[in-house]
Design a protein around this motif. Structure first.
Motif, PDB file in Angstrom:
ATOM      1  N   THR A   1      -8.500   9.814  -1.359  1.00  0.00           N
ATOM      2  CA  THR A   1      -8.196   8.137  -1.639  1.00  0.00           C
ATOM      3  C   THR A   1      -7.109   7.797  -1.396  1.00  0.00           C
ATOM      4  N   THR A   2      -5.882   8.236  -1.580  1.00  0.00           N
ATOM      5  CA  THR A   2      -4.772   7.670  -1.686  1.00  0.00           C
ATOM      6  C   THR A   2      -4.707   8.100  -0.148  1.00  0.00           C
TER       7      THR A   2
ATOM      8  N   LEU B   1       0.969  -1.504  -0.158  1.00  0.00           N
ATOM      9  CA  LEU B   1       0.181   0.399  -0.036  1.00  0.00           C
ATOM     10  C   LEU B   1       0.825   1.334  -0.009  1.00  0.00           C
TER      11      LEU B   1
ATOM     12  N   SER C   1     -14.789   2.722  -1.821  1.00  0.00           N
ATOM     13  CA  SER C   1     -13.967   1.959  -1.529  1.00  0.00           C
ATOM     14  C   SER C   1     -13.864   1.394  -0.398  1.00  0.00           C
TER      15      SER C   1
ATOM     16  N   ASP D   1      -6.372   7.813   2.741  1.00  0.00           N
ATOM     17  CA  ASP D   1      -7.307   6.952   3.556  1.00  0.00           C
ATOM     18  C   ASP D   1      -5.835   5.745   3.493  1.00  0.00           C
ATOM     19  N   LEU D   2      -5.387   5.421   1.943  1.00  0.00           N
ATOM     20  CA  LEU D   2      -4.723   4.076   1.896  1.00  0.00           C
ATOM     21  C   LEU D   2      -3.830   4.444   3.130  1.00  0.00           C
TER      22      LEU D   2
ATOM     23  N   VAL E   1       0.935   4.295  -3.701  1.00  0.00           N
ATOM     24  CA  VAL E   1       0.063   5.236  -2.732  1.00  0.00           C
ATOM     25  C   VAL E   1       1.411   6.741  -2.809  1.00  0.00           C
TER      26      VAL E   1
ATOM     27  N   LEU F   1     -12.808   3.048   2.883  1.00  0.00           N
ATOM     28  CA  LEU F   1     -11.711   3.070   3.818  1.00  0.00           C
ATOM     29  C   LEU F   1     -12.049   4.136   4.480  1.00  0.00           C
TER      30      LEU F   1
END
Length: 479
Positions: A299-300, A256, A415, A302-303, A260, A417
């Motif tokens: 989103t990135t 991950l 997603s 969150d990842l 990212v 997340l």
């Protein structure tokens, strides 16, 4: 300045946090006795032992009573043979008395009339013999077992032996058996419980240690017992599983993080280009593309948050105006309605709290659609700041429940997340995040964090900079 340290209780009165210990571990819960393995083992052991004891005792008592009955019959026959021999053997006691004063003997002639008896049976003398060929009779309320022997010219000799002692012995044996059947199960159950507790103590200790393992931290192996039994094998297998889980988590986090990292630089360039194009052209399509870039950026983030884990997230505390936080969320999720009192200040990590509220409002907008409504309400008490996010969508899927806060679980096609990260941010602020369906329709999420505890305590000399109060932290939230 950091918030004043104090115990907090969620404003909704929830006791969910009572299951947590500082650092994120779980308090081990005791298993109810009726569900306990050692209770089931003790109960099974007791029932099996009771059946075996019952069968064994019945066999022993039956054999004992049979032997006693046989001894009684042998004794009766021996007495009858002795008396018959005394009557028929001239050399061996002709004219000898037919027994003691308590003996049960009678001489019966060929006509069936009793012409001689022992003193205790004097009432039957010179009367017809009343018992015929019965082997067990009642004489003077006493059970008597009897046999008959021919005695030559004297006729027939009837000999009886009282069964009082035999009946008493039989009753004593049955009473002892009944007492054993009552006491034995209790003793066996207590013994089985104690033995099971001793035998499974290592497993219980391992279960308590496993309850305290925090999956967000580095996993620890369980200590092995000294004796290499089934418990040792089970714990060894669990330790191998924990090692594999930890290796898998490390690889997932590494993957991950690499993803990212590879997406971060292109997204930064793309966002900057879209912002410059939006300033020059004011084109709605460019504005929409800029919002999509913001969506990918968050989103990135969150990842990255998922890859780093809770322990690696550090909060940068600032005291900011509530209207600043509202402006950030409004720009990130346009069309949001804000209610409540936004004139106060908030002590928080602005980037992280913006990220949490942005995730909630973005999910609400996705559920409500372009024509629906999303409302963010802020209420303040001396102890808590509470943000409620309500939408006009279909509501939360009832079958998911608390699973909606787990990573990659989503009921709206996202997603999965955002809610997990938002709850993590709320917990890092010392607060809570809950979700439910509003009675009038739609979903309702409640994010509560402790209110600001600012003061002039001498043990906290750091002061809040004026720029922290007035200037807006950079947007969007940092990764």
């Amino acid at each position: 300045m950091t918030p004043a340290a104090r115990p907090v209780t969620p404003p909704d009165g929830s006791r969910r946090a009572a299951l947590l210990v500082p650092g994120g571990g779980l308090v081990s819960a005791r298993v109810a006795w009726r569900h306990s393995l050692r209770f089931r083992l003790a109960l099974t052991y007791s029932l099996l032992a009771l059946v075996l004891i019952l069968l064994t005792s019945l066999g022993v008592v039956t054999l004992l009573l049979s032997r006693m009955d046989q001894q009684f019959t042998d004794r009766l026959n021996e007495r009858a043979d002795t008396l018959a021999e005394a009557f028929t053997g001239v050399q061996r006691g002709l004219g000898r008395t037919a027994g003691s004063a308590s003996a049960y003997t009678m001489l019966i002639d060929a006509e069936g009339v009793v012409y001689a008896t022992s003193p205790i049976l004097r009432e039957f003398n010179d009367a017809p013999f009343p018992f015929g060929t019965q082997g067990q009779v009642t004489v003077q309320d006493t059970s008597v077992r009897a046999v008959q022997r021919p005695v030559g010219d004297f006729g027939t000799l009837w000999v009886g032996l009282p069964e009082v002692d035999l009946i008493a012995a039989r009753q004593s044996a049955l009473s002892a058996l009944l007492l054993a059947l009552i006491v034995a199960p209790l003793l066996l159950l207590l013994t089985g419980w104690w033995v099971g507790r001793r035998a499974l103590s290592g497993l219980e200790h391992a279960a308590n240690l496993a309850d305290r393992i925090d999956p967000t931290r580095s996993l620890a192996t369980l200590p092995l017992p000294a004796q290499e039994d089934e418990v040792h094998r089970l714990l060894t297998a669990i330790n191998r599983l924990l090692v594999r889980i930890e290796d898998g988590q490390a690889r997932e986090k590494q993957l991950l993080g690499q993803i990212v990292h590879e997406l971060g630089a292109p997204l930064t360039v793309l966002k900057a280009s879209l912002q410059r194009a939006e300033e020059r052209t004011n084109d709605p399509e460019v504005q929409r593309a800029s919002l999509v870039a913001d969506e990918l950026t968050f989103t990135t983030q969150d990842l990255m948050q998922l890859a780093r884990g809770e322990l690696e997230m550090k909060l940068a505390w600032h005291y900011i105006p509530a209207r600043t936080l509202r402006g950030r969320v409004d720009r990130l999720v346009p069309g949001t309605t804000f209610e409540g009192d936004w004139t106060g200040g908030i002590l928080c990590d602005p980037d992280r709290l913006t990220q949490a509220l942005r995730n909630l409002t973005a999910n609400a907008r996705r559920a409500a659609g372009t024509d629906g409504t999303v409302t963010v309400t802020l209420t303040e008490t001396p102890e808590w700041l509470t943000f409620t996010v309500r939408d006009s969508g279909p509501g939360l899927p009832p079958e998911l429940g608390e699973q909606i806060f787990q990573p990659f679980v989503s009921g709206a096609g996202s997603s999965g997340l955002g809610l997990s990260v938002s709850r993590q941010i709320a917990l890092m602020h010392g607060g809570t995040l809950t979700g439910e369906n509003h009675p009038e329709g739609g979903a309702l999420f409640t994010l509560a964090i402790p209110g600001a505890a600012l003061g002039d305590d001498s043990d906290e000399p750091d002061e809040v900079e004026e720029t922290d109060l007035l200037n807006e932290p950079p947007l969007p939230a940092r990764s």
